[in-house]
Design a protein around this motif. Sequence first.
Motif, mmCIF file in Angstrom:
data_model
loop_
_atom_site.group_PDB
_atom_site.id
_atom_site.type_symbol
_atom_site.label_atom_id
_atom_site.label_comp_id
_atom_site.label_asym_id
_atom_site.label_seq_id
_atom_site.Cartn_x
_atom_site.Cartn_y
_atom_site.Cartn_z
ATOM 1 N N SER A 1 0.828 -1.196 0.000
ATOM 2 C CA SER A 1 0.000 0.000 0.000
ATOM 3 C C SER A 1 0.865 1.250 0.000
ATOM 4 C CB SER A 1 -0.921 0.020 1.229
ATOM 5 O OG SER A 1 -0.148 0.067 2.393
ATOM 6 N N VAL A 2 0.244 2.346 -0.473
ATOM 7 C CA VAL A 2 0.950 3.615 -0.514
ATOM 8 C C VAL A 2 1.164 4.157 0.889
ATOM 9 C CG1 VAL A 2 0.877 5.968 -1.431
ATOM 10 C CG2 VAL A 2 -0.040 4.062 -2.779
ATOM 11 N N SER A 3 0.197 3.876 1.799
ATOM 12 C CA SER A 3 0.334 4.377 3.163
ATOM 13 C C SER A 3 1.509 3.744 3.886
ATOM 14 C CB SER A 3 -0.961 4.124 3.953
ATOM 15 O OG SER A 3 -1.222 2.727 4.004
ATOM 16 N N ASP A 4 1.782 2.462 3.580
ATOM 17 C CA ASP A 4 2.934 1.813 4.199
ATOM 18 C C ASP A 4 4.236 2.477 3.756
ATOM 19 O OD1 ASP A 4 1.242 0.093 5.462
ATOM 20 O OD2 ASP A 4 1.400 -1.478 3.920
ATOM 21 N N ASP A 5 4.317 2.805 2.466
ATOM 22 C CA ASP A 5 5.516 3.499 1.981
ATOM 23 C C ASP A 5 5.671 4.864 2.632
ATOM 24 O OD1 ASP A 5 5.978 1.339 0.366
ATOM 25 O OD2 ASP A 5 5.018 2.220 -1.410
ATOM 26 N N ASP A 6 4.559 5.545 2.827
ATOM 27 C CA ASP A 6 4.619 6.859 3.448
ATOM 28 C C ASP A 6 5.052 6.762 4.907
ATOM 29 O OD1 ASP A 6 3.880 9.805 3.153
ATOM 30 O OD2 ASP A 6 2.731 9.232 4.932
ATOM 31 N N ASP A 7 4.553 5.741 5.630
ATOM 32 C CA ASP A 7 4.971 5.549 7.016
ATOM 33 C C ASP A 7 6.455 5.229 7.097
ATOM 34 O OD1 ASP A 7 2.388 6.016 7.831
ATOM 35 O OD2 ASP A 7 1.852 3.879 7.901
ATOM 36 N N LEU A 8 6.944 4.438 6.116
ATOM 37 C CA LEU A 8 8.364 4.101 6.110
ATOM 38 C C LEU A 8 9.217 5.340 5.879
ATOM 39 C CD1 LEU A 8 10.564 1.965 6.191
ATOM 40 C CD2 LEU A 8 10.239 1.622 3.729
ATOM 41 N N LEU A 9 8.781 6.188 4.963
ATOM 42 C CA LEU A 9 9.516 7.418 4.715
ATOM 43 C C LEU A 9 9.482 8.346 5.934
ATOM 44 C CD1 LEU A 9 8.388 8.206 1.052
ATOM 45 C CD2 LEU A 9 10.621 7.368 1.803
ATOM 46 N N ALA A 10 8.324 8.345 6.622
ATOM 47 C CA ALA A 10 8.231 9.191 7.814
ATOM 48 C C ALA A 10 9.169 8.717 8.907
ATOM 49 C CB ALA A 10 6.788 9.200 8.327
ATOM 50 N N GLU A 11 9.272 7.390 9.066
ATOM 51 C CA GLU A 11 10.179 6.866 10.085
ATOM 52 C C GLU A 11 11.627 7.181 9.747
ATOM 53 O OE1 GLU A 11 9.445 2.757 10.416
ATOM 54 O OE2 GLU A 11 7.468 2.975 11.348
ATOM 55 N N GLN A 12 11.984 7.088 8.466
ATOM 56 C CA GLN A 12 13.351 7.399 8.076
ATOM 57 C C GLN A 12 13.671 8.880 8.226
ATOM 58 O OE1 GLN A 12 13.701 5.901 4.103
ATOM 59 N NE2 GLN A 12 13.883 3.764 4.755
ATOM 60 N N ALA A 13 12.650 9.735 8.095
ATOM 61 C CA ALA A 13 12.876 11.179 8.183
ATOM 62 C C ALA A 13 12.877 11.695 9.613
ATOM 63 C CB ALA A 13 11.803 11.930 7.379
ATOM 64 N N GLU A 14 12.560 10.793 10.584
ATOM 65 C CA GLU A 14 12.536 11.231 11.968
ATOM 66 C C GLU A 14 13.912 11.703 12.427
ATOM 67 O OE1 GLU A 14 10.936 8.148 14.308
ATOM 68 O OE2 GLU A 14 8.875 8.424 13.640
ATOM 69 N N VAL A 15 14.971 11.044 11.949
ATOM 70 C CA VAL A 15 16.335 11.422 12.307
ATOM 71 C C VAL A 15 16.837 12.415 11.266
ATOM 72 C CG1 VAL A 15 18.658 10.609 12.773
ATOM 73 C CG2 VAL A 15 16.699 9.173 13.363
ATOM 74 N N ASN A 16 17.036 13.642 11.703
ATOM 75 C CA ASN A 16 17.464 14.702 10.801
ATOM 76 C C ASN A 16 18.968 14.859 10.888
ATOM 77 O OD1 ASN A 16 18.065 17.653 10.078
ATOM 78 N ND2 ASN A 16 15.975 17.362 9.328
ATOM 79 N N GLY A 17 19.622 14.981 9.731
ATOM 80 C CA GLY A 17 21.065 15.117 9.711
ATOM 81 C C GLY A 17 21.554 16.380 10.382
ATOM 82 N N GLU A 18 20.792 17.484 10.243
ATOM 83 C CA GLU A 18 21.189 18.739 10.877
ATOM 84 C C GLU A 18 21.111 18.636 12.394
ATOM 85 O OE1 GLU A 18 22.488 21.322 9.480
ATOM 86 O OE2 GLU A 18 22.381 20.405 7.493
ATOM 87 N N GLU A 19 20.112 17.909 12.889
ATOM 88 C CA GLU A 19 20.002 17.735 14.338
ATOM 89 C C GLU A 19 21.171 16.921 14.873
ATOM 90 O OE1 GLU A 19 16.230 16.015 15.045
ATOM 91 O OE2 GLU A 19 15.093 17.810 14.528
ATOM 92 N N VAL A 20 21.558 15.883 14.137
ATOM 93 C CA VAL A 20 22.699 15.072 14.562
ATOM 94 C C VAL A 20 23.979 15.909 14.568
ATOM 95 C CG1 VAL A 20 24.112 13.057 14.006
ATOM 96 C CG2 VAL A 20 21.640 12.944 13.745
ATOM 97 N N ARG A 21 24.158 16.709 13.527
ATOM 98 C CA ARG A 21 25.347 17.561 13.469
ATOM 99 C C ARG A 21 25.355 18.578 14.617
ATOM 100 N NH1 ARG A 21 29.182 18.869 9.789
ATOM 101 N NH2 ARG A 21 28.252 17.418 8.284
ATOM 102 N N ALA A 22 24.191 19.126 14.951
ATOM 103 C CA ALA A 22 24.120 20.085 16.060
ATOM 104 C C ALA A 22 24.476 19.411 17.382
ATOM 105 C CB ALA A 22 22.717 20.691 16.129
#
Length: 221
Positions: free
Chosen positions: A158-179
Amino acid sequence: MASRGVPVFKFVGTVMLGLSTGLSYTLTTLTIPALLTLPSADAASRAFDAVTHNAKRKLRGLTSFASASFFAAYYLSPTRFRHPYLLYTSLLIGISQFSDLIVPYVFTKSAKVSSSSSSEAAAAKKRSQQKKRREERARMEASYEVLTSSVHSEGTPSVSDDDDLLAEQAEVNGEEVRAKVEAFLEKQLLEGGILLMSFAMAVVGIWGDGALGRAVYPKRY
């Protein structure tokens, strides 16, 4: 009799202080900056949390033992040989453990605040975009319920599963890690500087003790 153990406390404290200074230097110059070269922000965040947790625990143990050793050496020394550098070294080691409270007064606070605010704004913007996409997906699924049910029956993800997967991957932000990494490096740089100053004071003080002992008791040397 208690004064016989003073050299042992001085030696142990100096060794522990040297180990903690070396560990702090390694974290600041080698280990933590290398985490920014990892391929993903999620991997960098997990590695950073694991490394900092273990490093803080080991540094706390080494510095606490070193501070206690120098204070014991100062307390057990005879009044004539109770040199203030032992107490000053112990106090400096204790102050190094509160480096996170001193960092805002040493480093540029405005740059730190601006970087954190910009990262938070970018993260908030990304969350709002993700929320809008989820709402649009939900409306589309409600309008075409029959179509989505047929797609599920054919075994297509389903498309919603792909969207949830993308949301989980986007939870960790590279700028936040660098900060987080930059904030930890600033704290560790200050703590390492205080530990290095304490180590230099201990080495010079012990050398001075030896010179004074040779002057007072020349037959023993």
